[in-house]
Design a protein around this motif. Structure first.
Motif, PDB file in Angstrom:
ATOM      1  N   LEU A  60      26.067  21.706 -41.956  1.00 59.26           N
ATOM      2  CA  LEU A  60      25.880  22.550 -43.127  1.00 59.26           C
ATOM      3  C   LEU A  60      27.077  23.430 -43.400  1.00 59.26           C
ATOM      4  O   LEU A  60      27.680  23.969 -42.485  1.00 59.26           O
ATOM      5  CB  LEU A  60      24.684  23.466 -42.879  1.00 59.26           C
ATOM      6  CG  LEU A  60      23.318  22.948 -43.318  1.00 59.26           C
ATOM      7  CD1 LEU A  60      22.243  23.837 -42.721  1.00 59.26           C
ATOM      8  CD2 LEU A  60      23.216  22.949 -44.822  1.00 59.26           C
ATOM      9  N   MET A  67      20.392  23.929 -47.280  1.00 58.08           N
ATOM     10  CA  MET A  67      19.611  24.246 -46.098  1.00 58.08           C
ATOM     11  C   MET A  67      18.205  23.696 -46.214  1.00 58.08           C
ATOM     12  O   MET A  67      17.637  23.183 -45.256  1.00 58.08           O
ATOM     13  CB  MET A  67      19.571  25.766 -45.936  1.00 58.08           C
ATOM     14  CG  MET A  67      18.951  26.213 -44.653  1.00 58.08           C
ATOM     15  SD  MET A  67      19.974  25.624 -43.283  1.00 58.08           S
ATOM     16  CE  MET A  67      19.201  26.426 -41.937  1.00 58.08           C
ATOM     17  N   ILE A  73      26.541  24.738 -38.376  1.00 55.88           N
ATOM     18  CA  ILE A  73      26.847  25.454 -39.612  1.00 55.88           C
ATOM     19  C   ILE A  73      28.304  25.893 -39.604  1.00 55.88           C
ATOM     20  O   ILE A  73      28.773  26.495 -38.629  1.00 55.88           O
ATOM     21  CB  ILE A  73      25.926  26.680 -39.775  1.00 55.88           C
ATOM     22  CG1 ILE A  73      24.460  26.229 -39.762  1.00 55.88           C
ATOM     23  CG2 ILE A  73      26.236  27.426 -41.068  1.00 55.88           C
ATOM     24  CD1 ILE A  73      23.461  27.365 -39.775  1.00 55.88           C
ATOM     25  N   GLU A  83      16.922  29.074 -46.611  1.00 57.39           N
ATOM     26  CA  GLU A  83      18.044  29.112 -47.550  1.00 57.39           C
ATOM     27  C   GLU A  83      18.690  30.496 -47.531  1.00 57.39           C
ATOM     28  O   GLU A  83      19.908  30.633 -47.523  1.00 57.39           O
ATOM     29  CB  GLU A  83      17.541  28.774 -48.952  1.00 57.39           C
ATOM     30  CG  GLU A  83      18.601  28.240 -49.875  1.00 57.39           C
ATOM     31  CD  GLU A  83      19.062  26.836 -49.471  1.00 57.39           C
ATOM     32  OE1 GLU A  83      20.269  26.666 -49.346  1.00 57.39           O
ATOM     33  OE2 GLU A  83      18.220  25.947 -49.256  1.00 57.39           O
ATOM     34  N   PHE A 107      20.605  30.949 -44.375  1.00 60.23           N
ATOM     35  CA  PHE A 107      21.865  30.222 -44.478  1.00 60.23           C
ATOM     36  C   PHE A 107      22.867  31.007 -45.309  1.00 60.23           C
ATOM     37  O   PHE A 107      24.042  31.150 -44.945  1.00 60.23           O
ATOM     38  CB  PHE A 107      21.574  28.850 -45.096  1.00 60.23           C
ATOM     39  CG  PHE A 107      22.805  28.041 -45.397  1.00 60.23           C
ATOM     40  CD1 PHE A 107      23.778  27.837 -44.439  1.00 60.23           C
ATOM     41  CD2 PHE A 107      22.958  27.463 -46.647  1.00 60.23           C
ATOM     42  CE1 PHE A 107      24.890  27.079 -44.724  1.00 60.23           C
ATOM     43  CE2 PHE A 107      24.066  26.704 -46.933  1.00 60.23           C
ATOM     44  CZ  PHE A 107      25.037  26.520 -45.967  1.00 60.23           C
ATOM     45  N   THR A 152      26.476  32.439 -44.037  1.00 61.09           N
ATOM     46  CA  THR A 152      27.743  31.957 -44.589  1.00 61.09           C
ATOM     47  C   THR A 152      28.313  32.890 -45.652  1.00 61.09           C
ATOM     48  O   THR A 152      29.336  32.594 -46.241  1.00 61.09           O
ATOM     49  CB  THR A 152      27.559  30.561 -45.209  1.00 61.09           C
ATOM     50  OG1 THR A 152      26.542  30.632 -46.204  1.00 61.09           O
ATOM     51  CG2 THR A 152      27.174  29.536 -44.180  1.00 61.09           C
TER      52      THR A 152
END
Ligand SMILES: Nc1ncnc2c1ncn2[C@@H]1O[C@H](COP(=O)(O)OP(=O)(O)OP(=O)(O)O)[C@@H](O)[C@H]1O
Ligand SMILES: [Mg+2]
Lengths: 310, 277
Positions: free
Chosen positions: A33, A187, A199, A284, A287, A291
């Motif tokens: 990811l 995600m 990730i 989500e 994630f 990030t």
């Protein structure tokens, strides 16, 4: 098993992948990811020996791709960019690939049927829809019945039925004990497919974690409570050991007590409740949080939308 | 299809002994070559242009034979005249030579190819072999067909030749070989440049533009350089008699041309090993 050790790729001044280390184990679907431009495709190309790493190493069962005895029978890959001559038929494409590794023609027909391209196998691949092209790519990846599989955004361009088909395919392959490494920038898709995720952001490893762990970590859950007697309830909750935050709109965000405990407490005081809603951060969101600092390409954001929570 | 997707997959859990083989790469390259239309187009044009132009020129010569001056009649070479179409079909063969390499890059097929056979020099050699054999067979066919048709069209009273005429067999066989090796030169250029248009332009430039540039040099220099140019080597091979002073002998010229192809393909292979696919 796929192993990346300090994998690094610079394109001129561009640091596409930086000191990336992770392990993809057999018998599971491992998601890969990262936001757009984070280096997923580059990493996969390096594993496949197509791009030479600037530094570091990628191996498959301890071997460099270049040294595999039967590459197509050991590793199958669906890469991001189309790798098919538009003038060649699906059957011809698979045949020329099969021949390189001495794979019988019957296997080509089996794969054509399996991915559902039987009716168009003799047609030029240039006329294929995105989904059909993707199916052809998947057929090519499975041609040699390999133990290790890499898929770069395999559900791109597929309809819901196709997406479900790919999801089941990946899980099935992993269940058979194969190593399955699949990239995505969604995600939610990975949550349904993968057992584990690697990730990355801006070419660097952010985390390698199982989906279950990630779920547990990310369910930074709380209960939203609304009551006309807010302050009284807040006091009672805090006496019970919960952490209570009063939000701008007057609602209470309660951590450390679940909706059952809060409801019972309210009844015992008694306090009137207008809302009692458990909240869970989605994967989500988790994630996004992970990030956040490493998004390559931010969408332009209107200044007045700043600070407006979604 | 929505039921168990891997049900039809038979597990081949152990790998065969040994490793992927060169003959299998040859087979694969042959499949690649014959399964795209551009191969058939370029080969079709090669045959039509090669034989067609030769037929046109020889028929034309025969028609005007009586009105030709005695000097022209004396210097007339029936062998090279009947092979004149080779100078046009070399562009079609060269185009195919460039395409078999450059199309892999423009379509991305190269990534599929190298994922199945990562040893890049082996892939280049297999590809060059298959293309080279096809180019050789087709060029020889065009050369011999042009010769026989051309000699038939020339007939008396025009001067004509047979295969046993001095230098004829060498010119006809050598002509076919020359075109095939020239195709490998185009192949080599494409392994370096990787783009279709760029490769074809470079190839045509070497054949058509480079001679003009060399001609513009001081004559002492230009004479020495020109004999190294592929077009000159070609004229030399195609003629039954020595085409111009200081030309290499036909087979020496052929060797030089082979050297060009070899160097270009080698440089391309080294670059391919170094570059990202
Ligand atoms: N051949 C190349 N030359 C120069 N830069 C490149 C090259 N390939 C990739 N990059 C750059 O490296 C970075 C990583 O690209 P990559 O395609 O690996 O990302 P990705 O995670 O696959 O993105 P996406 O989700 O959009 O597919 C990007 O900034 C990209 O522009
Ligand atoms: Mg990508």
């Amino acid at each position: 098993m796929i192993e990346a050790k300090g994998l690094t790729k610079h394109y001129g001044a561009k640091h596409a992948v930086e000191q990336l280390s992770f392990t993809v184990r057999p018998g599971a679907v491992t998601g890969f990811l990262g936001p757009n431009g984070s280096g997923k495709s580059t990493t996969m190309r390096m594993i496949m020996g197509l791009d030479t790493p600037t530094a570091g190493d990628a191996t498959i069962h301890g071997q460099h791709f270049h040294d595999l005895r039967w590459p197509l029978r050991e590793v199958g890959a669906l890469l991001e960019a189309k790798a098919i001559h538009p003038g060649r038929s699906a059957r011809a494409h698979l045949t020329m690939l099969a021949q390189t590794n001495h794979i019988p023609g019957s296997r080509v027909e089996t794969l054509i049927d399996m991915v559902g391209l039987t009716d168009v196998a003799s047609k030029r691949a240039g006329k294929f829809s995105l989904g059909m092209g993707q199916r052809l790519g998947i057929a090519a990846a499975l041609l040699g019945d390999p133990e290790t599989l890499l898929f770069d955004e395999p559900v791109n361009g597929l309809d819901p039925d196709g997406i479900r088909w790919v999801r089941n395919l990946l899980k099935g392959l992993a269940k058979e004990g194969r190593t399955v490494f699949v990239s995505s920038h969604l995600m939610s898709e990975m949550a349904l497919t993968a057992d584990e995720v690697v990730i990355i952001g801006k070419g660097k490893l952010i985390s390698q974690i199982s989906i279950d762990e990630l779920l547990a970590q990310s369910s930074e859950s709380f209960v939203r409570v609304r009551s006309p007697q807010g302050p009284a309830l807040k006091q009672a909750l805090e006496q019970m050991g919960a952490v209570v935050v009063v939000e701008d709109d007057g609602s209470l965000s309660v951590r450390g007590a679940n909706e059952v405990a809060i409801g019972e407490l309210a009844a015992s005081i008694p306090v009137v409740l207008h809302e009692l809603a458990p909240q869970t951060a989605s994967l989500e969101e988790a994630f996004m949080l992970l990030t956040e600092d490493s998004i390559e390409y931010h969408g332009s954001q209107a200044p007045d939308s700043k600070g407006v929570s979604s | 299809m929505t039921n168990s997707p891997t049900a039809t997959l038979e597990r081949v859990s152990h790998l065969p002994s040994g490793h992927y083989r060169f003959v299998d790469l040859l087979r694969s390259e042959w499949t690649k070559l014959r399964t795209v239309r551009s191969s058939w187009w370029t080969l079709g044009v090669t045959v039509l242009l090669g034989i067609g132009i030769s037929a046109l020129v020889t028929a034309e010569t025969r028609a005007h034979w009586s009105s030709m001056g005695p000097g022209d009649k004396l210097s007339f070479d029936p062998v090279s005249t009947s092979l004149i179409g080779l100078f046009l079909c070399q562009f079609a063969i060269g185009t195919l030579g460039a395409l078999v390499v450059s199309a892999e890059y423009s379509t991305g097929t190269i990534r599929a190819t190298l994922s199945a056979a990562p040893r890049r020099p082996a892939v280049v050699v297999a590809k060059a072999t298959v293309y080279g054999v096809v180019a050789f067979v087709v060029s020889e066919f065009v050369s011999f067909a042009s010769f026989f048709l051309g000699q038939f069209l020339l007939s008396s009273p025009a001067r004509h030749a047979t295969l046993s005429s001095p230098g004829a067999l060498r010119a006809v066989f050598g002509g076919g070989l020359f075109v095939a090796v020239l195709g490998l030169v185009a192949f080599g250029i494409a392994t370096i440049i990787r783009h279709t248009a760029g490769s074809i332009i470079a190839f045509v430039g070497i054949l058509l533009v480079l001679p003009l540039i060399v001609q513009a040099l001081p004559s002492s220099l230009s004479l020495n350089i020109r004999r190294f140019l592929p077009d000159r080597i070609g004229i030399d091979i195609l003629s039954a008699t020595k085409a111009f002073p200081n030309a290499f002998s036909p087979w020496a010229g052929m060797l030089i041309l082979c050297l060009y192809a070899f160097v270009l393909i080698s440089v391309g292979t080294v670059l391919m090993v170094r570059r990202d696919a």
